[in-house]
Design a protein around this motif. Structure first.
Motif, PDB file in Angstrom:
ATOM      1  N   GLU A  25       0.848  -1.181   0.000  1.00  0.00           N
ATOM      2  CA  GLU A  25       0.000   0.000   0.000  1.00  0.00           C
ATOM      3  C   GLU A  25       0.887   1.234   0.000  1.00  0.00           C
ATOM      4  N   ARG A  26       0.423   2.264  -0.674  1.00  0.00           N
ATOM      5  CA  ARG A  26       1.147   3.534  -0.646  1.00  0.00           C
ATOM      6  C   ARG A  26       0.644   4.329   0.556  1.00  0.00           C
ATOM      7  N   ALA A  27       1.559   4.770   1.374  1.00  0.00           N
ATOM      8  CA  ALA A  27       1.181   5.505   2.573  1.00  0.00           C
ATOM      9  C   ALA A  27       1.840   6.872   2.557  1.00  0.00           C
ATOM     10  N   SER A  28       1.169   7.850   3.159  1.00  0.00           N
ATOM     11  CA  SER A  28       1.762   9.171   3.291  1.00  0.00           C
ATOM     12  C   SER A  28       2.859   9.096   4.354  1.00  0.00           C
ATOM     13  N   ASP A  29       3.641  10.140   4.457  1.00  0.00           N
ATOM     14  CA  ASP A  29       4.740  10.133   5.427  1.00  0.00           C
ATOM     15  C   ASP A  29       4.242   9.931   6.852  1.00  0.00           C
ATOM     16  N   GLY A  30       3.113  10.533   7.192  1.00  0.00           N
ATOM     17  CA  GLY A  30       2.565  10.388   8.539  1.00  0.00           C
ATOM     18  C   GLY A  30       2.100   8.980   8.830  1.00  0.00           C
ATOM     19  N   GLU A  31       1.628   8.279   7.808  1.00  0.00           N
ATOM     20  CA  GLU A  31       1.137   6.916   7.992  1.00  0.00           C
ATOM     21  C   GLU A  31       2.253   5.888   7.864  1.00  0.00           C
ATOM     22  N   GLN A  32       3.433   6.313   7.405  1.00  0.00           N
ATOM     23  CA  GLN A  32       4.515   5.369   7.140  1.00  0.00           C
ATOM     24  C   GLN A  32       4.922   4.608   8.401  1.00  0.00           C
ATOM     25  N   GLY A  33       5.036   5.298   9.532  1.00  0.00           N
ATOM     26  CA  GLY A  33       5.431   4.638  10.779  1.00  0.00           C
ATOM     27  C   GLY A  33       4.409   3.608  11.222  1.00  0.00           C
ATOM     28  N   ALA A  34       3.124   3.958  11.123  1.00  0.00           N
ATOM     29  CA  ALA A  34       2.075   3.026  11.514  1.00  0.00           C
ATOM     30  C   ALA A  34       2.041   1.822  10.571  1.00  0.00           C
ATOM     31  N   ALA A  35       2.219   2.082   9.294  1.00  0.00           N
ATOM     32  CA  ALA A  35       2.220   0.982   8.319  1.00  0.00           C
ATOM     33  C   ALA A  35       3.417   0.063   8.559  1.00  0.00           C
ATOM     34  N   GLU A  36       4.569   0.650   8.852  1.00  0.00           N
ATOM     35  CA  GLU A  36       5.764  -0.153   9.125  1.00  0.00           C
ATOM     36  C   GLU A  36       5.563  -1.009  10.373  1.00  0.00           C
ATOM     37  N   LEU A  37       4.957  -0.416  11.396  1.00  0.00           N
ATOM     38  CA  LEU A  37       4.690  -1.161  12.623  1.00  0.00           C
ATOM     39  C   LEU A  37       3.729  -2.321  12.356  1.00  0.00           C
ATOM     40  N   ARG A  38       2.669  -2.076  11.551  1.00  0.00           N
ATOM     41  CA  ARG A  38       1.719  -3.142  11.226  1.00  0.00           C
ATOM     42  C   ARG A  38       2.411  -4.293  10.505  1.00  0.00           C
ATOM     43  N   VAL A  39       3.277  -3.956   9.544  1.00  0.00           N
ATOM     44  CA  VAL A  39       3.986  -4.993   8.787  1.00  0.00           C
ATOM     45  C   VAL A  39       4.907  -5.785   9.702  1.00  0.00           C
ATOM     46  N   LEU A  40       5.657  -5.080  10.546  1.00  0.00           N
ATOM     47  CA  LEU A  40       6.563  -5.764  11.469  1.00  0.00           C
ATOM     48  C   LEU A  40       5.796  -6.645  12.458  1.00  0.00           C
ATOM     49  N   MET A  41       4.692  -6.114  12.979  1.00  0.00           N
ATOM     50  CA  MET A  41       3.908  -6.872  13.957  1.00  0.00           C
ATOM     51  C   MET A  41       3.280  -8.093  13.304  1.00  0.00           C
ATOM     52  N   ARG A  42       2.755  -7.937  12.103  1.00  0.00           N
ATOM     53  CA  ARG A  42       2.154  -9.077  11.402  1.00  0.00           C
ATOM     54  C   ARG A  42       3.203 -10.152  11.148  1.00  0.00           C
ATOM     55  N   GLY A  43       4.398  -9.743  10.711  1.00  0.00           N
ATOM     56  CA  GLY A  43       5.475 -10.703  10.470  1.00  0.00           C
ATOM     57  C   GLY A  43       5.929 -11.384  11.747  1.00  0.00           C
ATOM     58  N   ALA A  44       5.999 -10.598  12.830  1.00  0.00           N
ATOM     59  CA  ALA A  44       6.424 -11.171  14.109  1.00  0.00           C
ATOM     60  C   ALA A  44       5.395 -12.166  14.632  1.00  0.00           C
ATOM     61  N   LEU A  45       4.120 -11.821  14.527  1.00  0.00           N
ATOM     62  CA  LEU A  45       3.076 -12.742  14.978  1.00  0.00           C
ATOM     63  C   LEU A  45       3.059 -14.014  14.138  1.00  0.00           C
ATOM     64  N   ALA A  46       3.381 -13.891  12.856  1.00  0.00           N
ATOM     65  CA  ALA A  46       3.387 -15.062  11.981  1.00  0.00           C
ATOM     66  C   ALA A  46       4.476 -16.054  12.380  1.00  0.00           C
ATOM     67  N   ARG A  47       5.521 -15.584  13.064  1.00  0.00           N
ATOM     68  CA  ARG A  47       6.608 -16.462  13.486  1.00  0.00           C
ATOM     69  C   ARG A  47       6.281 -17.259  14.742  1.00  0.00           C
ATOM     70  N   LEU A  48       5.206 -16.885  15.426  1.00  0.00           N
ATOM     71  CA  LEU A  48       4.794 -17.610  16.626  1.00  0.00           C
ATOM     72  C   LEU A  48       3.964 -18.829  16.232  1.00  0.00           C
ATOM     73  N   THR A  49       3.807 -19.737  17.166  1.00  0.00           N
ATOM     74  CA  THR A  49       2.921 -20.868  16.911  1.00  0.00           C
ATOM     75  C   THR A  49       1.480 -20.353  16.916  1.00  0.00           C
ATOM     76  N   PRO A  50       0.571 -21.071  16.293  1.00  0.00           N
ATOM     77  CA  PRO A  50      -0.828 -20.618  16.295  1.00  0.00           C
ATOM     78  C   PRO A  50      -1.388 -20.438  17.706  1.00  0.00           C
ATOM     79  N   ARG A  51      -1.029 -21.311  18.632  1.00  0.00           N
ATOM     80  CA  ARG A  51      -1.527 -21.185  20.004  1.00  0.00           C
ATOM     81  C   ARG A  51      -0.988 -19.905  20.655  1.00  0.00           C
TER      82      ARG A  51
END
Length: 185
Positions: free
Chosen positions: A88-114
């Motif tokens: 997604e294209r994000a404005s500069d103000g949304e860039q930090g939030a978008a980066e955090l969402r991507v990092l958090m999603r990737g980090a959660l994906a590395r955990l077990t489903p439980r």
């Protein structure tokens, strides 16, 4: 289902499906396609019991949680390979939030489903430990220990999240001020 019930169900789906999808995406470790499938299955179950449900959102969330439990209990999990979506294209103000969402999603994906499910219920859904235990069908102690181990593993697997935490959330550095202090009687 009569026309009035159909209209109320349609309104429910239009108003709450985005919030339910966000929860499903987190439960599925960022796999949007699997989350959409789980949400669709949950909404079918809600539609089947529409007349007898007092709180349709709570019922839908319960179905999502139970589906996730069933998924992690499979001996050989069926996994679909998802095709990457364009970023997604994000404005500069949304860039930090978008980066955090991507990092958090990737980090959660590395955990077990439980582990992922317990963290989503505790911190995204903001459920108390007793409610998480009731939803997952385990003891409060199991929820506590799983939460503790999950957070420790998340910190170990995704140290980049610590750099994005607000300054107030980070532990303070020990003071190195060793200047003498004058004490007056």
């Amino acid at each position: 289902m009569d026309a009035e019930s159909q209209e109320r169900f349609r309104e429910f789906v239009e108003s709450r499906s985005s919030a339910l999808l966000r929860t499903a995406v987190l439960l599925c470790g960022g796999d949007r396609h699997a989350a959409e499938d789980q949400l669709q299955n949950a909404l079918v179950k809600v539609a089947d019991r529409w007349r007898g449900i007092d709180d349709p959102e709570a019922y839908a969330r319960q179905v999502l949680y139970r589906q996730q439990i069933s998924r992690w209990r499979l001996k050989w999990p069926r996994r679909e390979v998802a095709v990457a979506e364009p970023p997604e294209r994000a404005s500069d103000g949304e860039q930090g939030a978008a980066e955090l969402r991507v990092l958090m999603r990737g980090a959660l994906a590395r955990l077990t489903p439980r582990q992922r499910t317990v963290l989503v219920l505790r911190y995204f859904e903001d459920l108390p430990e007793a409610d998480v235990a009731r939803v997952l069908g385990c003891s409060v102690g199991t929820v506590r220990s799983t939460t503790h181990r999950s957070l420790a593993r998340l910190r170990r697997l995704a140290p980049e999240l610590a750099a994005l935490a607000p300054a107030a959330a980070r532990p303070a550095a020990p003071s190195r001020d060793i200047s003498p202090v004058e004490v007056r009687p």
